[in-house]
Design a protein around this motif. Sequence first.
Motif: not given
Lengths: 379, 265
Positions: A258-278
Amino acid sequence: MAEAAPHFGNPPALRRVSDGAGDRCVLTGAWNLRSLERRLVEFEHELARIAADADCGWDLRGVDVIDNAGAMLIWRAWGRRRVARLELKPEQVQLFKRMESSSAALPVTQHFDPLFALVYLGGKILRTIDHLVHMVLVLGQAVIETVGLLRHPQRIPWRELSANVYRTGTQALGITALVGFLIGVVLSYLSSQQLKLFGADAFIINILGVSVVRELGPVLAAILIAGRSGSAITAALGVMRVTQELDAMAVMGISHSLRLILPKMLALAIAMPLVVLWTDAVALLGGMVAARLELGIGYVYFLSSLPDAVPIANLWLGLGKGAVFGGMIALVACHFGLRIEPNTESLGIGTTNSVVTAITVVILVDAVFAILFKDIGIS
Amino acid sequence: MTAQNIIEIRGLWTQFGDFVVHRGIDLDVRYGEILSLVGGSGSGKTTMLRQMLGLERPARGEVRVFGTSLHGSDATALRHLRNRWGVLFQEGALFSALSVYDNIALPLRELRAVGEDMIRDLVMVKLEMVGIEPRHATKMPAELSGGMIKRIALARALALEPELIFLDEPTAGLDPDRSESFVTLIRELHRELNLTVVMVTHDLDTLVALSDRVAVLCDQRVEIIGTLDEVVANPHPFIRNFFMGERGRRALEAVKAVRDIMSMT
């Protein structure tokens, strides 16, 4: 003090004397590593020559100082056994006793194992299966936690999520822009050389648009993020393992997932499309600049024809790939991070494996996407 | 330099920003003695040890080891000097990529004067000396217990037959039994190899069992340096706390009892 400045003894020397007591080899001076260092080989030969005569006695009472290296040199010349006629100072007795007790013991050499290749291969396969199982476990745990979070939205770790989006997304904008721009320029320049031959200048927009938006943008961004954030995640979790922080969390009843893995997976899943767009945008910009210089295609014309040349489905596909790649990179990085043993060597190996695996997984998943969506977005 | 001092520290100042750690310290270490450095946490014991090793540079002052100034001598002189001392770091600092055997062989190989057979024999002698069985020679540091790591690190420190040994918290992290046997090992090696030992320690038992002289660092200077009895008699509040607390008294009583028994026999 008797032992004051023992290294300032006389240089080591040996001479053979014959008197009433028979032949003797008399050693004098400092027989320590520091005095012998430069003349080790010379003394080795000298000692061996004298020791070849078994009747010769040895007198070490004139030696000012002797250490293990000196004693070992003499001991080896004797053929690793005590000579019959030996005269020692009382403090040297212990030294030669140790030579006696240690020379028998040598480390076991490893034998060649004919089954080595088989065992090695089997071990590799078993380890790979083990990795896959563990990765599925990590993923499953993350899914269960996600379901739990959907039921209790107040437990969503917003702070960790936001911190991770910042670290993996925002801070990666510079490097992805630089690489994207250069790739755009190179791709556009090389393609325009070919297109010029056929007079098909306008198709540069189709080539750049489809390849960057559909394929290059997501893969480039994913490889950069895997190298940058994947390694960071693995190393961070690994250090937490080494310093027992993971154990501390476990005993407090705080879930790693909950504290370490999920935030990292969700964060990358959110950030990556934005980075791709950029990355897409900057790569197209680079391509556009090169097309103008090489083919004389104006910026306005380039931008206005882009929507016609590249169906919008390509963009959604690219962004979707970005989200999946992000999740996969985080999953692989967390998996390797959690499996690091509490030692420094394992930390290095784990980080390397994490990045290599993440990049391989990204390219494999990309191939799967290419097959699944082969009818979409290409007119 | 006087002949009986192996280390001479003159006017040592250490400063981190505005925070002064050492304020003009003078300290001598004599040939053949075991000197312990004690002091509260933050008193700069470890920093001072690192300065004696040339790992850190003091703001002012001079450190001379074997009569060579550590700061301002040329590289060749420093290299020769570094072959004459050995250091046991607190966590052992064994090279994790090398086996036990290669860890001890490394300094000998770096000399480029000793043949590989001779190195092999010398490594086995060193292992024997620190009481490690030859079968452990092929193990990697990650497979060893804390006590074994300390012993092997000591063997590596002794590889070049040094005259001077630095010990940083030699018994920290060892259980009482192991730490007792490690203390005995150091004492025996000290006697046998004519070593000079400089030791930083928190552990009263180790301190009492080994030290010829004790230097107490507090209030940014050396409060007192002398034999254990002289130091214990000092009225400084830190020293009273350190030695006359319950643990300190216990350790001192134990050593007195042993001395009484020794004098009776």
